[in-house]
Scaffold this motif. Structure first.
Motif, PDB file in Angstrom:
ATOM      1  N   VAL A  27       0.852  -1.188   0.000  1.00 54.04           N
ATOM      2  CA  VAL A  27       0.000   0.000   0.000  1.00 54.04           C
ATOM      3  C   VAL A  27       0.885   1.234   0.000  1.00 54.04           C
ATOM      4  CG1 VAL A  27      -1.929  -1.141   1.157  1.00 54.04           C
ATOM      5  CG2 VAL A  27      -0.158  -0.044   2.520  1.00 54.04           C
ATOM      6  N   ASN A  28       0.284   2.395  -0.247  1.00 54.57           N
ATOM      7  CA  ASN A  28       1.020   3.659  -0.280  1.00 54.57           C
ATOM      8  C   ASN A  28       1.858   3.831   0.981  1.00 54.57           C
ATOM      9  OD1 ASN A  28       1.395   6.590   0.426  1.00 54.57           O
ATOM     10  ND2 ASN A  28       0.530   6.849  -1.605  1.00 54.57           N
ATOM     11  N   GLY A  29       3.158   3.957   0.820  1.00 57.09           N
ATOM     12  CA  GLY A  29       4.069   3.981   1.958  1.00 57.09           C
ATOM     13  C   GLY A  29       3.837   5.105   2.937  1.00 57.09           C
ATOM     14  N   SER A  30       3.753   6.354   2.449  1.00 63.57           N
ATOM     15  CA  SER A  30       3.587   7.502   3.338  1.00 63.57           C
ATOM     16  C   SER A  30       2.245   7.455   4.061  1.00 63.57           C
ATOM     17  CB  SER A  30       3.694   8.804   2.544  1.00 63.57           C
ATOM     18  OG  SER A  30       4.963   8.919   1.940  1.00 63.57           O
ATOM     19  N   ALA A  31       1.192   7.114   3.319  1.00 63.29           N
ATOM     20  CA  ALA A  31      -0.134   7.048   3.923  1.00 63.29           C
ATOM     21  C   ALA A  31      -0.212   5.925   4.939  1.00 63.29           C
ATOM     22  CB  ALA A  31      -1.201   6.852   2.847  1.00 63.29           C
ATOM     23  N   ALA A  32       0.369   4.764   4.620  1.00 67.88           N
ATOM     24  CA  ALA A  32       0.358   3.637   5.546  1.00 67.88           C
ATOM     25  C   ALA A  32       1.145   3.963   6.805  1.00 67.88           C
ATOM     26  CB  ALA A  32       0.920   2.394   4.866  1.00 67.88           C
ATOM     27  N   ALA A  33       2.236   4.699   6.654  1.00 64.72           N
ATOM     28  CA  ALA A  33       3.043   5.074   7.816  1.00 64.72           C
ATOM     29  C   ALA A  33       2.266   6.008   8.732  1.00 64.72           C
ATOM     30  CB  ALA A  33       4.339   5.734   7.362  1.00 64.72           C
ATOM     31  N   GLU A  34       1.541   6.968   8.146  1.00 68.35           N
ATOM     32  CA  GLU A  34       0.726   7.865   8.972  1.00 68.35           C
ATOM     33  C   GLU A  34      -0.381   7.095   9.682  1.00 68.35           C
ATOM     34  OE1 GLU A  34       1.008  12.406   7.254  1.00 68.35           O
ATOM     35  OE2 GLU A  34      -0.923  11.478   7.620  1.00 68.35           O
ATOM     36  N   GLN A  35      -1.020   6.178   8.963  1.00 70.80           N
ATOM     37  CA  GLN A  35      -2.100   5.398   9.583  1.00 70.80           C
ATOM     38  C   GLN A  35      -1.548   4.588  10.754  1.00 70.80           C
ATOM     39  OE1 GLN A  35      -2.640   1.726   9.418  1.00 70.80           O
ATOM     40  NE2 GLN A  35      -4.235   2.177  10.946  1.00 70.80           N
ATOM     41  N   ALA A  36      -0.404   3.958  10.581  1.00 71.25           N
ATOM     42  CA  ALA A  36       0.186   3.156  11.657  1.00 71.25           C
ATOM     43  C   ALA A  36       0.539   4.035  12.852  1.00 71.25           C
ATOM     44  CB  ALA A  36       1.421   2.425  11.140  1.00 71.25           C
ATOM     45  N   ALA A  37       1.068   5.227  12.588  1.00 71.02           N
ATOM     46  CA  ALA A  37       1.406   6.144  13.675  1.00 71.02           C
ATOM     47  C   ALA A  37       0.142   6.612  14.402  1.00 71.02           C
ATOM     48  CB  ALA A  37       2.181   7.342  13.137  1.00 71.02           C
ATOM     49  N   MET A  38      -0.914   6.892  13.643  1.00 68.95           N
ATOM     50  CA  MET A  38      -2.184   7.277  14.268  1.00 68.95           C
ATOM     51  C   MET A  38      -2.755   6.145  15.113  1.00 68.95           C
ATOM     52  SD  MET A  38      -4.363   9.418  11.449  1.00 68.95           S
ATOM     53  CE  MET A  38      -5.772   9.366  12.573  1.00 68.95           C
ATOM     54  N   GLU A  39      -2.597   4.927  14.632  1.00 70.01           N
ATOM     55  CA  GLU A  39      -3.107   3.781  15.383  1.00 70.01           C
ATOM     56  C   GLU A  39      -2.396   3.669  16.730  1.00 70.01           C
ATOM     57  OE1 GLU A  39      -4.025  -0.941  14.481  1.00 70.01           O
ATOM     58  OE2 GLU A  39      -3.378   0.389  12.866  1.00 70.01           O
TER      59      GLU A  39
END
Length: 345
Positions: free
Chosen positions: A222-234
């Protein structure tokens, strides 16, 4: 009298059984339909699932309590189990499908309905139940070697774990069909998460499984930057939830819901905060901003049914954007797609 009239009549009577929490009556009704030769998938989709959607609508409109909704769902589980007993009388003639709910997905009934529909069409089914951890799914895939995996997901907060299911299944070469309200009205989110196919309901799931390839490649990243933000938000979810609950007018000073009456406006508000953040997760992971606009509209309808000032939906969006200042992609999504729906910026 048209051919559909018996089913429409059964739906009305089944709805009455749900309203009176009469599991025996509901089971007798569906067993009677099956004995009369009504197709099991018709019973599952046009009676049980249709009535269950009405149950959800009644809670949404504030007409039923959480307790009434849960009691009705328990009746539908019993009715679905009756259909499952009926379809197991005939041998499975196709391959095996593992049917599961993504982790954090506690609504097991849709997966039961899909699994029973597949069994009615000759598939051997292993139903894993609610909130299955990805590691458990991986073990079943290894032990059973199924022909396909079917994943049910109705809440946006379970889309990240659905992605892990897709990764586990496709890494083993096993195709994946996904479905449920968390995927929205089309296959966009399913494709973004790497699923082999998307199904809008049980009938469509049966057709999708029948058309799957034998072997599939591993899902693309999946999109790297977006996935990284989602993981950080989680990881920061508790902090973000607490901040929003403390500052949003409707939920001010509510940090825990343990003592709140289940159907109070404040309890609903506490849940709305979670749903809003989960919508951001979904929009990031699937590149689908409709997850935000649809959630904002859902919140507006939910609160309007409880006589809550509609401008509070816009206030929640502004506070959410402010709290996401460390997550630029997420913040931009909220600024452009939450408040546009509510008409207050």
């Amino acid at each position: 009298m048209t051919v559909l009239d018996p089913v429409l009549d059964a739906l009305a009577r089944y709805d009455g059984a749900l309203a009176s929490v009469d599991a025996d009556r509901a089971v007798d009704l569906v067993e009677g339909l099956l004995d009369d030769g009504v197709d099991p998938v018709t019973v599952l989709v046009d009676v049980i699932a249709s009535a269950q959607r009405t149950v959800g609508d009644r809670w949404q409109r504030g007409e039923w309590t959480v307790a009434e909704e849960h009691a009705a769902t328990a009746v539908s589980v019993s009715a679905t189990e009756a259909v499952a007993r009926h379809v197991r009388r005939t041998p499975a003639t196709r391959g095996r499908v593992v049917v599961a709910c993504a982790e954090r997905e506690w609504h097991a009934l849709p997966a039961m309905i899909v699994g029973t529909a597949l069994r009615a069409n000759g598939w051997d089914i292993t139903l894993l139940g609610a909130s299955t951890p990805p590691v458990r799914l991986s073990q079943y895939l290894h032990d059973l070697g199924p022909d396909a995996t079917a994943v049910s997901c109705s809440v946006l907060g379970a889309l990240p774990t659905t992605r892990r299911f897709i990764e586990a299944s496709t890494a083993a070469g096993i195709p994946v069909v996904v479905g449920g309200s968390a995927f929205g009205p089309d296959d966009h989110r399913a494709k973004a998460l790497g699923a082999t196919a998307w199904a809008s309901g049980a009938r469509e799931a049966v057709a999708a499984v029948r058309s799957l390839p034998t072997v599939v490649p591993a899902a693309d990243p999946v999109n790297g930057s977006a996935a990284a933000e989602q993981a950080a938000m989680e990881l920061a979810h508790h902090r973000l939830v607490t901040s929003l609950r403390e500052r949003w007018s409707l939920a001010a000073q509510i940090v825990t819901t343990e003592r709140l009456p289940l159907d109070s406006v404040h309890s609903v508000a506490a849940d709305v905060v979670n749903q809003a953040l989960h919508a951001v997760w979904a929009a990031l992971l699937t590149d689908d901003p409709r997850a935000l606009s649809h959630t904002a509209a859902w919140v507006a309808d939910l609160l309007a049914a409880r006589a809550v000032e509609p401008t509070l939906v816009g206030e929640l969006g502004r506070l959410l954007a402010r709290d996401l200042r460390d997550y630029p992609l997420a913040r931009a999504l909220v600024e452009h797609h939450w408040t546009a729906t509510t008409g207050s910026r």
